[in-house]
Design an enzyme around this catalytic site. Structure first.
Site, PDB file in Angstrom:
ATOM      1  N   HIS A  71      45.542  44.306  35.416  1.00 54.70           N
ATOM      2  CA  HIS A  71      46.780  43.515  35.377  1.00 54.70           C
ATOM      3  C   HIS A  71      47.645  43.801  34.154  1.00 54.70           C
ATOM      4  O   HIS A  71      48.820  44.127  34.261  1.00 54.70           O
ATOM      5  CB  HIS A  71      46.434  42.018  35.379  1.00 54.70           C
ATOM      6  CG  HIS A  71      45.644  41.599  36.568  1.00 54.70           C
ATOM      7  ND1 HIS A  71      46.176  41.545  37.836  1.00 54.70           N
ATOM      8  CD2 HIS A  71      44.348  41.213  36.698  1.00 54.70           C
ATOM      9  CE1 HIS A  71      45.241  41.135  38.680  1.00 54.70           C
ATOM     10  NE2 HIS A  71      44.131  40.934  38.025  1.00 54.70           N
TER      11      HIS A  71
HETATM   12  O1  RIB Z   1      45.438  36.959  36.312  1.00 49.45           O
HETATM   13  C1  RIB Z   1      45.283  38.018  35.407  1.00 49.45           C
HETATM   14  C2  RIB Z   1      45.645  37.621  34.014  1.00 49.45           C
HETATM   15  O2  RIB Z   1      44.754  36.623  33.551  1.00 49.45           O
HETATM   16  C3  RIB Z   1      45.493  38.797  33.007  1.00 49.45           C
HETATM   17  O3  RIB Z   1      46.424  38.664  31.973  1.00 49.45           O
HETATM   18  C4  RIB Z   1      44.088  38.601  32.485  1.00 49.45           C
HETATM   19  O4  RIB Z   1      43.921  39.111  31.158  1.00 49.45           O
HETATM   20  C5  RIB Z   1      43.979  37.102  32.454  1.00 49.45           C
HETATM   21  O5  RIB Z   1      44.555  36.671  31.242  1.00 49.45           O
END
Ligand code: RIB
Ligand code: CA
Length: 305
Positions: free
Chosen positions: A237
């Protein structure tokens, strides 16, 4: 050489935050003015330590780090973390010898923005607590932010009656996200579908380990990553979010209207996109997986322990 992009990185390191920091710190196009830490994947103390550790491994002692908010703006909600109790999958490392700024994230961000001669891109890879707090305490700083690029929410509209999947950053502090979405600053959302499609599969993880000593360390850290949406690899992500700033052509995007909808039974709120309303965000809808992985491995090759 083209002008560098000045950025502030807001992280809750976190395994994919670690990958994002590496991509940003190794990219000649990016000038990291400040890294701020935020509660989220683990406690703020762990997050700050993890962030200092990653920057120390990158030998980027020139990048200032300030500690941010230890809890959400209004409501502290219980949540699970995919990153292990300590945030880096249980990876054991020596305490970083790298010092934190004395100022808080709020003070350091306000100082950088008010003194900057150019607008700065704010990359938020954590719950939106720090940026919401900044806009509350220093609304004048909005004029110095070029764009907020934020990893949050889903690019799927919610069908009636359906409760959307909770995306972590939104669900941990939906009130803060709501405040950020109300701001007039240009906002680009890198949605959770990007990290779920451009995930590092086990072949990529093996290639990571075999690339160099830095990759060996990363592979170790990856072992503790339990994003239950991606069972056969490592969700990326935050890496995708930094990749958007580095090369937006890697993505397809749409204009849409994101707002926070509170779902009591979820005990939280989620960022919900609606493509029929007046847009307030640009949101990613597709990522060129090949291009992303090329960037990831090209960057990894540059990392020397
Ligand atoms: O849903 C994904 C996010 O949540 C990313 O930023 C991961 O690091 C968690 O913080
Ligand atoms: Ca994160």
């Amino acid at each position: 050489m083209r002008k560098k992009i000045p950025v502030i990185l807001d992280v809750d390191t976190g395994i994919d935050d670690g990958v994002a920091i590496i991509l940003a710190a190794k990219c000649p196009k990016i000038d990291i003015k400040l890294v701020v830490t935020c509660h989220g994947n683990t406690t703020i103390k762990n997050i700050t330590k993890n962030t200092l550790f990653i920057l120390e491994k990158l030998k980027r002692f020139d990048i200032p780090v300030a500690e941010g908010m230890a809890s959400p703006l209004l409501i502290k909600r219980p949540h699970v973390s995919a990153h292990g109790a300590d945030g880096l999958g249980g990876y054991q490392y020596e305490n970083p010898g790298f010092d934190l700024l004395k100022e808080s994230a709020l003070e350091a961000t306000h100082k950088i923005l008010s003194e900057s001669q150019e607008k700065i891109t704010y990359i938020c890879l954590a719950p939106s607590t720090n940026i919401a707090n900044l806009l509350k305490e220093h609304p004048e700083d909005a004029d110095k932010i070029q764009e907020i690029v934020i990893m949050v929410g889903s690019n799927e509209p919610v069908k009636d009656g359906e409760t959307p999947y909770k995306e972590f950053n939104a669900s941990v502090d939906p009130e803060a996200l709501s405040l950020v979405l109300d701001s007039k600053i240009k906002k680009t959302i890198v949605s959770m579908e990007m990290g779920h499609t451009a995930y590092l599969n086990w072949k990529d993880v093996y290639k990571t380990e075999k690339t160099n000593a830095f990759g060996e360390m990363l592979e170790n850290i990856f072992r503790g990553y339990k994003d239950y949406h991606v069972r056969n690899g490592i969700a990326t992500h935050d890496g995708c979010t930094v990749a958007y700033v580095i090369d937006p052509t890697m993505f397809e995007t749409r204009e849409g209207h994101m707002q926070v909808r509170f779902f009591e039974k979820l005990g939280s709120g989620v960022g919900v996109i609606d493509y029929d309303k007046t847009p307030n965000v640009t949101i990613t809808t597709k990522i060129n997986i090949k291009k992303f992985k090329k960037l990831y491995f090209k960057t990894l090759k540059k990392c020397k322990i």
